[in-house]
Design an enzyme around this catalytic site. Sequence first.
Site, PDB file in Angstrom:
ATOM      1  N   ASP A  87       0.822  -1.231   0.000  1.00 16.44           N
ATOM      2  CA  ASP A  87       0.000   0.000   0.000  1.00 16.44           C
ATOM      3  C   ASP A  87       0.847   1.268   0.000  1.00 16.44           C
ATOM      4  O   ASP A  87       0.634   2.168  -0.805  1.00 16.44           O
ATOM      5  CB  ASP A  87      -1.065   0.004   1.123  1.00 16.44           C
ATOM      6  CG  ASP A  87      -0.531  -0.108   2.544  1.00 16.44           C
ATOM      7  OD1 ASP A  87       0.689  -0.333   2.735  1.00 16.44           O
ATOM      8  OD2 ASP A  87      -1.352   0.045   3.486  1.00 16.44           O
ATOM      9  N   GLY A 143      -4.903  -6.289  18.779  1.00 15.33           N
ATOM     10  CA  GLY A 143      -3.539  -6.815  18.707  1.00 15.33           C
ATOM     11  C   GLY A 143      -3.413  -8.069  17.855  1.00 15.33           C
ATOM     12  O   GLY A 143      -2.392  -8.748  17.902  1.00 15.33           O
ATOM     13  N   LEU A 166      -5.853  -7.413  12.852  1.00 20.59           N
ATOM     14  CA  LEU A 166      -7.099  -7.410  12.084  1.00 20.59           C
ATOM     15  C   LEU A 166      -7.726  -6.009  12.046  1.00 20.59           C
ATOM     16  O   LEU A 166      -8.915  -5.848  11.812  1.00 20.59           O
ATOM     17  CB  LEU A 166      -8.079  -8.445  12.673  1.00 20.59           C
ATOM     18  CG  LEU A 166      -7.526  -9.887  12.694  1.00 20.59           C
ATOM     19  CD1 LEU A 166      -8.486 -10.837  13.410  1.00 20.59           C
ATOM     20  CD2 LEU A 166      -7.233 -10.397  11.278  1.00 20.59           C
ATOM     21  N   ASP A 182      -5.862  -0.368   5.711  1.00 17.57           N
ATOM     22  CA  ASP A 182      -6.831  -0.725   6.739  1.00 17.57           C
ATOM     23  C   ASP A 182      -8.070   0.169   6.715  1.00 17.57           C
ATOM     24  O   ASP A 182      -9.203  -0.307   6.840  1.00 17.57           O
ATOM     25  CB  ASP A 182      -6.177  -0.667   8.126  1.00 17.57           C
ATOM     26  CG  ASP A 182      -4.911  -1.505   8.198  1.00 17.57           C
ATOM     27  OD1 ASP A 182      -4.737  -2.376   7.322  1.00 17.57           O
ATOM     28  OD2 ASP A 182      -4.099  -1.279   9.110  1.00 17.57           O
TER      29      ASP A 182
HETATM   30  C1  GLA Z   1      -0.584  -2.705   8.470  1.00 16.25           C
HETATM   31  C2  GLA Z   1      -0.724  -1.276   7.953  1.00 16.25           C
HETATM   32  C3  GLA Z   1      -1.217  -1.250   6.511  1.00 16.25           C
HETATM   33  C4  GLA Z   1      -0.403  -2.171   5.613  1.00 16.25           C
HETATM   34  C5  GLA Z   1      -0.248  -3.549   6.262  1.00 16.25           C
HETATM   35  C6  GLA Z   1       0.670  -4.434   5.483  1.00 16.25           C
HETATM   36  O1  GLA Z   1      -1.851  -3.293   8.553  1.00 16.25           O
HETATM   37  O2  GLA Z   1      -1.634  -0.565   8.762  1.00 16.25           O
HETATM   38  O3  GLA Z   1      -1.193   0.071   6.026  1.00 16.25           O
HETATM   39  O4  GLA Z   1       0.840  -1.603   5.307  1.00 16.25           O
HETATM   40  O5  GLA Z   1       0.241  -3.448   7.591  1.00 16.25           O
HETATM   41  O6  GLA Z   1       0.130  -4.756   4.257  1.00 16.25           O
END
Ligand code: GLA
Length: 378
Positions: free
Chosen positions: A43, A123, A126, A173
């Site tokens: 991302d 934690g 998720l 996320d």
């Molecule tokens: C965490 C970060 C996301 C992304 C993931 C890995 O969840 O919050 O922005 O970088 O790690 O894909």
Amino acid sequence: MPDTHAAELAATAEEVFRTQFGAAPEGVWAAPGRVNLIGEHTDYNEGFVMPFALPFYATAAAAKAETWEFHSTHGGGEIVRSESADGVGGWAAYLAGVAWAMNEAGYEVGPARIAIHSDVPHGAGLSSSAALECAALLALADLHGHAIDRAEAARIARRAENEYVGAPTGILDQSASLLCEEGHAMFMDCRDLSREQVPFRLEDEGLTMLVIDTQAPHRHADGEYASRRADCEEAARLLGVAYLRDAPADARLDDDRLNRRLRHILTENERVLETARILKGGSVAGIGELLTASHVSMRDDYEISSVELDSAVDAALGAGALGARMTGGGFGGSAIALVETAAAPKTEAAVLEAAKAAALPRPRIFAARAAAGAHRVR
Ligand code: GLA
């Protein structure tokens, strides 16, 4: 589409609001946690991701007020009070940070009372914090009459996380929580947040997606996450591109570590594209090998796995899973395993047995479905 489980959580949030604040809220909003099916650490390299929403939600009962007052059923019973949205710490920073970021973006919001009730595991990798942010954002937007485009809302919530909470994460996320749709995985290009909802109906093929929360603490997650970002920025600089998304498929670097980081991002972007193609062709079973290849790449090239995650993935594959990988930021958290539904109990048993044999924490395992994204419940 509303979700009955979200509605149940929302009813509790409303009741808690009444008890804590002695009045009815103006509404209740829900925002889910997520699993990322594939596309990890791509991302912030402006690449591709493919999350789906989990049927776990942060719900926020809220009403406008004279000062900020935050309560959470996981906040130890306290009410966090603040005259302004600036400088709030602890769990309430995720809520106050969103108010700050909305004001920064020109969507003026005044003080509110917010009561949170969430069942997104904390934690576990998720996205429990993004769920909090997104529920608060929808609540504050509606309370103050702001119609905010969902992609723009994701950018605002990410800013709260980056600049207010201080975690250097990407946009995965928050966009998953705000933009995913029930029964679908969301293919998204993190460059412009363009996206496509891809049908993801495991049950049609007799498949189950197990989520294996390793229950292992995130070790050095923040510092390691930041150092992976720094590696990617350095690799992009050496290649003369703005983001690794723009690096040619045959790009190589002399530095072994940077070359492996680069290889992960290049191959992971390809795997997301291939996963989208296979799902659109109507097969979920066909993505298994891509999931496993993604795990190997994260384990060996990006070096973000852990003994608990590797144990879960290896045990699931050993029990016949079609594919398995860690999901999320890494260094602990959760893995996913795609299995024939009939083989789910056997896979669960194998994962638990492997953890026990290696004296690791006992994982918590559940079957995921692609749930509804953030919405107003009442
Ligand atoms: C965490 C970060 C996301 C992304 C993931 C890995 O969840 O919050 O922005 O970088 O790690 O894909």
